[in-house]
Design an enzyme around this catalytic site. Structure first.
Site, mmCIF file in Angstrom:
data_model
loop_
_atom_site.group_PDB
_atom_site.id
_atom_site.type_symbol
_atom_site.label_atom_id
_atom_site.label_comp_id
_atom_site.label_asym_id
_atom_site.label_seq_id
_atom_site.Cartn_x
_atom_site.Cartn_y
_atom_site.Cartn_z
ATOM 1 N N GLY A 83 0.776 -1.242 0.000
ATOM 2 C CA GLY A 83 0.000 0.000 0.000
ATOM 3 C C GLY A 83 0.802 1.284 0.000
ATOM 4 O O GLY A 83 0.227 2.368 0.119
ATOM 5 N N TRP A 85 2.397 2.951 -2.408
ATOM 6 C CA TRP A 85 2.066 3.883 -3.495
ATOM 7 C C TRP A 85 0.646 4.427 -3.327
ATOM 8 O O TRP A 85 0.377 5.583 -3.640
ATOM 9 C CB TRP A 85 2.226 3.186 -4.849
ATOM 10 N N ASP A 106 -5.269 -5.908 -5.697
ATOM 11 C CA ASP A 106 -4.214 -6.900 -5.534
ATOM 12 C C ASP A 106 -4.889 -8.249 -5.336
ATOM 13 O O ASP A 106 -6.085 -8.321 -5.049
ATOM 14 C CB ASP A 106 -3.331 -6.558 -4.326
ATOM 15 N N ASP A 122 -8.208 -9.565 -9.722
ATOM 16 C CA ASP A 122 -7.191 -9.847 -10.735
ATOM 17 C C ASP A 122 -7.416 -8.872 -11.882
ATOM 18 O O ASP A 122 -8.462 -8.907 -12.537
ATOM 19 C CB ASP A 122 -7.320 -11.291 -11.210
ATOM 20 N N ASP A 146 3.562 -0.945 -9.587
ATOM 21 C CA ASP A 146 4.885 -1.260 -9.047
ATOM 22 C C ASP A 146 5.059 -2.779 -8.954
ATOM 23 O O ASP A 146 5.842 -3.278 -8.159
ATOM 24 C CB ASP A 146 5.047 -0.624 -7.662
ATOM 25 N N LYS A 186 6.807 -0.332 -13.308
ATOM 26 C CA LYS A 186 8.157 -0.859 -13.085
ATOM 27 C C LYS A 186 8.555 -1.766 -14.252
ATOM 28 O O LYS A 186 7.757 -2.563 -14.742
ATOM 29 C CB LYS A 186 8.200 -1.663 -11.793
#
Length: 234
Positions: A83, A85, A106, A122, A146, A186
């Site tokens: 959590g 970000w 998530d 998902d 991320d 990322k």
């Protein structure tokens, strides 16, 4: 065990870094990871300042430099656990005060954060964009990711896996972003070549590679920031 604060990390010629002995049930890689955590100034700073993870400082630096967040924006955080970000996004768009919306998704449950709505979901699910748009109350102004696949130690394989995640995240972003929105994800050094980079340049006005200061110096980690979404392809 020697410990110490800031400065050079040495006093009287003796290292002040914390050393971790390898336990019987702990692998060498786990021991080295724990040692890095204990000696990482960003980990210590995150604990002091109440952030969920050191990754918060990566987003703070990027957001400040490129003026990503504005009050009232709608933001989606993919792979949001734990959590860090989502915390930064919520403070930046004013969602604790009702001025914006932040939704973090998530596969894991996440402890509550003021101003963030977490959902176990998902994002590969074909219904995810529509469900999240409804939760946000409209299209997103930004999509954050991320996420990183578990490392195998094989450089080429790790590149393929993390680029695959970034490609999926980018496809998701195209289906939920408002015009002029942004996408931040990322990747790994050299990992945004080819199809991913070409598609981002096609659909966004500007695409940049970034290496925030909070990324570990020896890491191949990079971020790709795409701004100025041109709108969904017809």
């Amino acid at each position: 065990m020697a410990t110490g604060g800031g400065g050079s990390g040495h006093e009287g010629g003796r290292s002040l870094k914390t050393k971790v002995r390898t336990a019987k049930k702990r692998s060498l890689s786990s021991t080295l990871w724990l040692e890095r955590q204990l000696n990482d100034p960003f980990v210590a700073q995150a604990r002091r300042e109440g952030f969920r993870s050191r990754a918060a400082y990566k987003l703070i630096e990027i957001a400040e430099k490129y003026h990503l967040f504005k009050l009232g924006q709608r933001i989606v955080d993919l792979g949001a656990a734990p959590g860090g970000w989502s915390q930064i996004a919520a403070k930046s768009v004013g969602s604790p005060d009702g001025k914006g919306r932040v939704v973090g998704i998530d596969l894991l449950d996440i402890d509550p954060i003021e101003g963030v709505e977490f959902k176990v979901m998902d994002f590969h699910d074909p219904e995810a964009p529509a469900r999240l748009t409804a939760m946000l109350g409209g299209p997103a102004d930004g999509v954050l990711s991320d996420m990183a696949a578990n490392a195998t130690g094989h450089r080429k394989t790790d590149h393929l896996r993390i680029v695959g995640l970034a490609e999926l995240a980018a496809d998701f972003a195209r289906g939920i972003l408002a015009p002029n929105g942004f996408f931040l994800a990322k990747v790994l050094h050299g990992g945004t070549e080819g199809e991913l980079l070409a598609s981002l340049k096609r659909d966004f006005a500007t695409v940049r590679h970034l290496k925030p200061k909070a990324s570990r110096a020896g890491s191949a980690e990079l971020y790709v920031l795409a701004t100025g979404f041109r709108g969904r392809p017809s």
